[in-house]
Design an enzyme around this catalytic site. Sequence first.
Site, PDB file in Angstrom:
ATOM      1  N   HIS A  97      55.735  43.387  59.984  1.00 64.16           N
ATOM      2  CA  HIS A  97      54.621  44.278  60.515  1.00 64.16           C
ATOM      3  C   HIS A  97      54.763  45.491  59.989  1.00 64.16           C
ATOM      4  O   HIS A  97      53.705  46.249  60.070  1.00 64.16           O
ATOM      5  CB  HIS A  97      54.525  43.848  61.949  1.00 64.16           C
ATOM      6  CG  HIS A  97      55.188  44.740  62.891  1.00 64.16           C
ATOM      7  ND1 HIS A  97      56.432  44.542  63.643  1.00 64.16           N
ATOM      8  CD2 HIS A  97      55.164  46.298  63.130  1.00 64.16           C
ATOM      9  CE1 HIS A  97      56.787  45.494  64.263  1.00 64.16           C
ATOM     10  NE2 HIS A  97      56.001  46.308  64.136  1.00 64.16           N
ATOM     11  N   ASP A 142      58.788  37.690  61.783  1.00 65.73           N
ATOM     12  CA  ASP A 142      58.446  38.903  61.556  1.00 65.73           C
ATOM     13  C   ASP A 142      59.746  39.670  60.822  1.00 65.73           C
ATOM     14  O   ASP A 142      60.376  40.517  61.395  1.00 65.73           O
ATOM     15  CB  ASP A 142      58.264  39.991  63.104  1.00 65.73           C
ATOM     16  CG  ASP A 142      57.613  41.271  62.745  1.00 65.73           C
ATOM     17  OD1 ASP A 142      57.274  41.710  61.543  1.00 65.73           O
ATOM     18  OD2 ASP A 142      57.395  42.004  63.654  1.00 65.73           O
ATOM     19  N   GLY A 155      57.890  53.049  66.918  1.00 67.12           N
ATOM     20  CA  GLY A 155      58.460  53.793  65.963  1.00 67.12           C
ATOM     21  C   GLY A 155      59.867  53.083  65.747  1.00 67.12           C
ATOM     22  O   GLY A 155      60.523  53.385  64.661  1.00 67.12           O
ATOM     23  N   ASP A 156      60.339  52.334  66.975  1.00 69.09           N
ATOM     24  CA  ASP A 156      61.793  51.828  66.420  1.00 69.09           C
ATOM     25  C   ASP A 156      61.464  50.481  65.660  1.00 69.09           C
ATOM     26  O   ASP A 156      62.482  50.008  65.344  1.00 69.09           O
ATOM     27  CB  ASP A 156      62.371  51.132  68.036  1.00 69.09           C
ATOM     28  CG  ASP A 156      62.833  52.737  68.832  1.00 69.09           C
ATOM     29  OD1 ASP A 156      63.292  53.596  67.971  1.00 69.09           O
ATOM     30  OD2 ASP A 156      62.411  52.693  69.920  1.00 69.09           O
ATOM     31  N   SER A 157      60.346  49.844  65.683  1.00 71.69           N
ATOM     32  CA  SER A 157      60.057  48.689  64.763  1.00 71.69           C
ATOM     33  C   SER A 157      60.886  48.334  63.553  1.00 71.69           C
ATOM     34  O   SER A 157      61.006  49.545  62.720  1.00 71.69           O
ATOM     35  CB  SER A 157      58.619  48.351  64.646  1.00 71.69           C
ATOM     36  OG  SER A 157      57.975  47.719  65.522  1.00 71.69           O
TER      37      SER A 157
HETATM   38  N1  ARG Z   1      55.454  47.577  67.379  1.00 73.28           N
HETATM   39  C1  ARG Z   1      56.236  48.686  67.566  1.00 73.28           C
HETATM   40  C2  ARG Z   1      56.758  49.292  66.341  1.00 73.28           C
HETATM   41  O1  ARG Z   1      56.020  49.186  65.448  1.00 73.28           O
HETATM   42  C3  ARG Z   1      57.631  48.271  68.324  1.00 73.28           C
HETATM   43  C4  ARG Z   1      57.509  48.024  69.804  1.00 73.28           C
HETATM   44  C5  ARG Z   1      58.512  47.566  70.463  1.00 73.28           C
HETATM   45  N2  ARG Z   1      58.253  47.652  71.713  1.00 73.28           N
HETATM   46  C6  ARG Z   1      59.035  47.263  72.874  1.00 73.28           C
HETATM   47  N3  ARG Z   1      58.748  47.325  73.964  1.00 73.28           N
HETATM   48  N4  ARG Z   1      60.283  46.826  72.647  1.00 73.28           N
HETATM   49  O2  ARG Z   1      57.291  50.263  66.586  1.00 73.28           O
END
Ligand code: ARG
Length: 262
Positions: free
Chosen positions: A68, A120, A217-219
Amino acid sequence: MVLFAALPAALAVPATPAEAIVGGVAASTSDHPWMVAVASRSVYGDLRSGQFCGGTLVSPTKVVTAAHCLYDETTGQRVDRPDLSVVLGRTDLAGSAGREVSVVDTWVDPNYELSTNQWDVAVLTLAEPQDPGSVLPMVSQGATAPYAAGTDATVFGWGDLHGNGSYPTTLHEVQVPMVANATCSADYHSGPSGTFDPRTMACAGQQALGGRDACQGDSGGPLVVAGRLVGIVSWGEGCAEPGHPGVYTRLSAMVSAVRGQL
Ligand code: ARG
């Protein structure tokens, strides 16, 4: 102690906590040389070296991240950022330590579904090979033990510290226990942010308490168990909320396909 007690309550704020990712502590790329920032300065600016996702060096030329991260979630289209790069060895993204290496090729798992967040995972190919000593080994295909409920896992990233848009420049990590599939299925069954699929996802966090989690931002960043990459930061409802653990890509379900790209 007496001096502290004498301070008015309004001034008795704690010293700047080293807390972040959400509820974590500061970490260093010297200890975790496989931790990389996925970046595009042209799109995200120079302040944080253009970081917009995390990633993990799994071979001298390959980085595993989330699929993603390579999509525009509003249009649903694949984005090709011309200056897509990976930043290695830079704990503080406001600095210039380490190096920035261009990404010359990207692979997205052919099963990836943007609408459901399934499969993902993506692999980035670097323009120049990195130190083989810096790679993190991956979980085995089909392994289940690392995902057992209660197993201690650690997630790393440069993402939001509180879920309110406070992005640090420095790397953070937080320890989160793995959450049982049944619990996570109950927490995420047809909710607004998504449905948990135990085949392709795994959950981690303090399920009942909240307070520790990955965040925006951790994604793409690593979830590590016993020195192996087992998960990829994928999604979650809010950050660190009780009853909403973090959802990670279950790497063991697709690591053979990833290895086929190395
Ligand atoms: N989709 C988010 C990103 O693009 C990461 C979300 C992770 N969220 C969580 N609650 N662990 O950075």
